[in-house]
Design a protein around this motif. Structure first.
Motif, PDB file in Angstrom:
ATOM      1  N   CYS A  20       1.086  -1.045  -0.144  1.00 58.38           N
ATOM      2  CA  CYS A  20       0.035   0.254   0.074  1.00 58.38           C
ATOM      3  C   CYS A  20       1.315   1.191  -0.026  1.00 58.38           C
ATOM      4  O   CYS A  20       1.825   1.447   0.259  1.00 58.38           O
ATOM      5  CB  CYS A  20      -1.078   0.019   1.181  1.00 58.38           C
ATOM      6  SG  CYS A  20      -1.890  -1.544   1.151  1.00 58.38           S
ATOM      7  N   SER A  21       0.613   1.965  -1.274  1.00 61.16           N
ATOM      8  CA  SER A  21       1.525   3.090  -1.276  1.00 61.16           C
ATOM      9  C   SER A  21       1.140   4.495  -0.212  1.00 61.16           C
ATOM     10  O   SER A  21       1.857   5.269   0.338  1.00 61.16           O
ATOM     11  CB  SER A  21       1.050   3.766  -2.245  1.00 61.16           C
ATOM     12  OG  SER A  21       0.007   4.148  -2.986  1.00 61.16           O
ATOM     13  N   SER A  22       0.113   4.507   0.758  1.00 62.53           N
ATOM     14  CA  SER A  22      -0.429   4.871   1.394  1.00 62.53           C
ATOM     15  C   SER A  22      -1.041   4.563   2.447  1.00 62.53           C
ATOM     16  O   SER A  22      -1.701   4.155   2.268  1.00 62.53           O
ATOM     17  CB  SER A  22      -1.703   6.433   0.906  1.00 62.53           C
ATOM     18  OG  SER A  22      -2.249   6.030   0.780  1.00 62.53           O
ATOM     19  N   GLN A  23      -0.930   5.751   3.831  1.00 60.56           N
ATOM     20  CA  GLN A  23      -1.766   5.041   4.943  1.00 60.56           C
ATOM     21  C   GLN A  23      -3.456   4.577   5.331  1.00 60.56           C
ATOM     22  O   GLN A  23      -3.981   3.801   5.238  1.00 60.56           O
ATOM     23  CB  GLN A  23      -1.450   5.726   6.192  1.00 60.56           C
ATOM     24  CG  GLN A  23      -1.828   5.512   7.262  1.00 60.56           C
ATOM     25  CD  GLN A  23      -1.597   6.536   8.915  1.00 60.56           C
ATOM     26  OE1 GLN A  23      -0.487   7.032   8.991  1.00 60.56           O
ATOM     27  NE2 GLN A  23      -1.611   5.680  10.068  1.00 60.56           N
ATOM     28  N   LYS A  59      -4.590   3.803   2.217  1.00 61.92           N
ATOM     29  CA  LYS A  59      -5.297   2.507   2.039  1.00 61.92           C
ATOM     30  C   LYS A  59      -5.376   1.217   2.442  1.00 61.92           C
ATOM     31  O   LYS A  59      -5.536   0.087   2.309  1.00 61.92           O
ATOM     32  CB  LYS A  59      -4.432   2.363   0.813  1.00 61.92           C
ATOM     33  CG  LYS A  59      -4.768   3.649  -0.588  1.00 61.92           C
ATOM     34  CD  LYS A  59      -4.230   3.501  -1.617  1.00 61.92           C
ATOM     35  CE  LYS A  59      -4.188   3.936  -3.334  1.00 61.92           C
ATOM     36  NZ  LYS A  59      -3.406   3.602  -4.517  1.00 61.92           N
ATOM     37  N   TYR A  60      -3.811   1.890   3.031  1.00 58.73           N
ATOM     38  CA  TYR A  60      -3.251   0.591   4.223  1.00 58.73           C
ATOM     39  C   TYR A  60      -5.383   0.015   5.208  1.00 58.73           C
ATOM     40  O   TYR A  60      -5.024  -0.867   5.553  1.00 58.73           O
ATOM     41  CB  TYR A  60      -2.441   0.944   5.100  1.00 58.73           C
ATOM     42  CG  TYR A  60      -2.175  -0.141   5.769  1.00 58.73           C
ATOM     43  CD1 TYR A  60      -1.594  -1.509   5.290  1.00 58.73           C
ATOM     44  CD2 TYR A  60      -2.283   0.019   7.373  1.00 58.73           C
ATOM     45  CE1 TYR A  60      -1.105  -1.998   6.498  1.00 58.73           C
ATOM     46  CE2 TYR A  60      -1.936  -1.191   8.314  1.00 58.73           C
ATOM     47  CZ  TYR A  60      -1.518  -2.261   8.284  1.00 58.73           C
ATOM     48  OH  TYR A  60      -1.221  -3.449   8.881  1.00 58.73           O
TER      49      TYR A  60
END
Length: 480
Positions: A144-147, A149-150
C-alpha cells in the motif's frame, strides 16, 4: 645365443602385464581379491580405490522457461467458482422437475423444486467452500502506497472475516433447529476423519525446507516420525490448510553424497506435505459439493443415485487436478527431477548373478558411477543412474527416483486424468436424454476444457525444453 640371457616369454608377459584403466572401468575392480590374470593365480597388489579410477559423468540439467503461475488469490477464486458451479449442478440433479408438462401443480411450474431445498444448508456449504479464498484474501500481503489505503484494506479484510464467521454461525444454528442430530453429524465428518489420520504424527523438521541446501548437516538423515502434542499438531495442520503452500525450496548442486541425501530427505518431507494437502482439500471439496446435499434429501424425494455418484467422482478428480497443478508447478517438479538425477538408483540382483564380476563394498562417501556392482547388507546391487549416492536398501530413495527422474511424469499423469474425464463426459453428453444431464455436462466440460488447455500448453513447452540437451552433456533425460 644358447648361452645368452633369455627375456620373458609371451606367457610370462601376459601374466605380469597390469590391466589398463579402460579394463578396470569396464569391469570394475574387485574388493580385496586382487587382479586376476588368465590363470587362477592372483597378484598380491591391493586394488586401487574406485574413486581414483572412475569419475562419473557430470549431470547437466536442462533450463526450462518460467511458465506463468496463477496468483494464489486468483486461483482460489477460480476454484471457488468451479465448486459453486458443481454445487449448482448437483442441486439440479437432485431437485429437477418435468417443467415442460402442463401446469397441473405448483411444483411443475418451475425447473427445480425450490420448496424442497434447504437454503441454510446451501449457504453453509458455500461458506465452507470459500474458507481458503477468504483466508487468502485476509492473509495476502498487498503493498500500500498510503496509510489510507492500508486502513481501508485492513478494514475490508476484517469485515470479510467477520461476515463469513457470522454467516457460518447463523446457518449452523438454523440447521441445529431444523434437523436431527444424526444428519448434523455429516457436517463435521471431514474434520473428524482428518484429525486421526493426519494430525497424530508429523514428519520431524530436522531441517528447514525453505533453507539453502548448502547448509544442510548430518541431522538431515535422521528425519523420523515422532509423536507431538495433540493440540499443537492440530493447530499446525489447520494453519497449513489455511495458509497455503510453503515457499519453494532452492536447489544447488551439492558437492558431497551426504548433502545430496539430505536434500532428498527435505524434498520428500515437503512433497508429502503438499500431497497431503491436495488430497484433503480435493476430498473436502467433493464431500461438501456432491455428497452432503444427498444426506439432507427427504426420504420421499427421488433422484438419480448413479448420476449423482458419477458427479461426485468427477468433482473429486477435477479438484485434485486443479490443486495438484497449483501445488506442484513445473518449476517445483523440475527441482525434484534435478535432485533425483543426483540421487540415482540401485537395482537389487539375485544371488549368484555376476559371480565373476568385480564387486565393491558400498560406501556412503562415494559417488558411484553407472554399472558398478556393490555389496550392501549381504545383497548385491547394480548402479542404474548416472550418479548414485542413494542408500541401496532404502525403498523411499528408489521410489523418489522412480517418480521424478522423468521430469514430465507428474504432468503427463494430470493430462491423462483430465483427458479421461473429458472423453467420458463427452461420451455421456452424446448419449444423454435428460435435460439436466445435458446442462450439467455442458457446464462441467467448459471448466475441464480450461484445465486441459493449461496442462497441454505446459506439456508442449516443457517437452521442447527437456529435449534440448545442454552443450557438453553426455546424459540425456527422457521426458516421457
Amino acid at each position: 645365443m644358447p648361452g645368452g640371457r633369455r627375456g620373458p616369454t609371451r606367457q610370462q608377459l601376459s601374466r605380469l602385464t597390469v590391466p589398463s584403466l579402460q579394463t578396470l572401468v569396464g569391469s570394475g575392480c574387485s574388493n580385496g581379491a586382487g587382479l586376476r590374470g588368465r590363470g587362477s593365480n592372483s597378484m598380491g597388489l591391493p586394488p586401487a580405490p574406485l574413486t581414483a579410477l572412475i569419475a562419473p559423468e557430470p549431470v547437466r540439467h536442462s533450463r526450462i522457461p518460467d511458465l506463468p503461475l496463477e496468483n494464489p488469490l486468483v486461483f482460489e477464486l477460480l476454484l471457488f467458482l468451479y465448486l459453486l458451479v458443481a454445487l449448482f449442478v448437483q442441486y439440479i440433479n437432485i431437485y429437477r422437475t418435468v417443467w415442460w408438462y402442463p401446469y397441473s401443480n405448483h411444483a411443475a411450474s418451475t425447473s427445480l423444486n425450490f420448496d424442497l431445498m434447504d437454503c441454510d444448508l446451501a449457504v453453509f456449504i458455500s461458506i465452507m467452500l470459500a474458507r481458503r479464498l477468504v483466508w487468502t484474501a485476509v492473509s495476502e500481503e498487498t503493498p500500500c502506497s498510503s496509510q489510507l489505503k492500508y486502513v481501508l484494506l485492513v478494514s475490508f479484510r476484517l469485515v470479510l472475516l467477520a461476515a463469513s464467521s457470522w454467516g457460518l454461525c447463523l446457518t449452523l444454528a438454523s440447521l441445529f433447529r431444523n434437523h436431527s442430530v444424526l444428519s448434523l453429524l455429516f457436517l463435521g465428518y471431514p474434520l473428524a476423519v482428518y484429525v486421526p489420520l493426519c494430525c497424530f504424527y508429523r514428519e520431524g523438521q530436522a531441517v528447514s525446507v525453505a533453507a539453502d541446501f548448502g547448509c544442510l548437516d548430518r541431522e538431515a538423515d535422521s528425519l523420523t516420525r515422532r509423536p507431538l502434542d495433540f493440540l499443537k499438531l492440530l493447530r499446525e495442520n489447520l494453519w497449513e490448510q489455511l495458509s497455503g503452500p510453503a515457499p519453494m525450496p532452492a536447489h544447488t548442486c551439492p558437492p558431497s553424497p551426504e548433502l545430496i541425501r539430505g536434500e532428498v530427505e527435505a524434498l520428500k518431507a515437503d512433497f508429502n506435505r503438499r500431497i497431503k494437502e491436495v488430497l484433503f482439500n480435493s476430498l473436502f471439496s467433493a464431500y461438501y459439493v456432491a455428497f452432503l446435499p444427498l444426506c439432507f434429501v427427504k426420504s420421499t424425494q427421488y433422484y438419480d443415485m448413479r448420476w449423482s455418484c458419477e458427479h461426485l467422482v468427477m468433482v473429486w478428480l477435477n479438484a485434485f487436478v486443479m490443486l495438484t497443478s497449483q501445488m506442484l508447478p513445473p518449476s517445483y517438479c523440475d527441482l525434484l527431477h534435478r535432485s533425483s538425477a543426483h540421487l540415482g538408483r540401485w537395482q537389487k540382483l539375485e544371488h549368484g548373478s555376476y559371480g565373476n564380476a568385480p564387486q565393491h563394498p558400498w560406501s556412503d562417501a562415494t559417488i558411484w558411477p553407472q554399472g558398478v556392482l556393490v555389496r550392501h547388507s549381504r545383497s548385491l546391487y547394480k548402479a542404474m543412474g548416472p550418479y548414485n549416492v542413494a542408500l541401496p536398501s532404502d525403498v523411499s530413495h528408489a521410489r523418489f527416483y522412480f517418480l521424478f527422474h522423468k521430469p514430465l511424469r507428474v504432468l503427463n499423469l494430470l493430462i491423462g486424468i483430465v483427458s479421461s474425464v473429458v472423453f467420458y463426459q463427452f461420451y455421456s453428453l452424446l448419449r444423454s436424454e435428460c435435460w439436466n444431464h445435458t446442462l450439467s455436462l455442458g457446464l462441467m466440460l467448459s471448466c475441464n476444457y480450461y484445465m486441459l488447455f493449461k496442462l497441454l500448453r505446459d506439456r508442449i513447452v516443457l517437452g521442447k525444453a527437456y529435449r534440448f540437451t545442454p552443450s557438453g552433456s553426455s546424459v540425456a533425460f527422457k521426458s516421457q
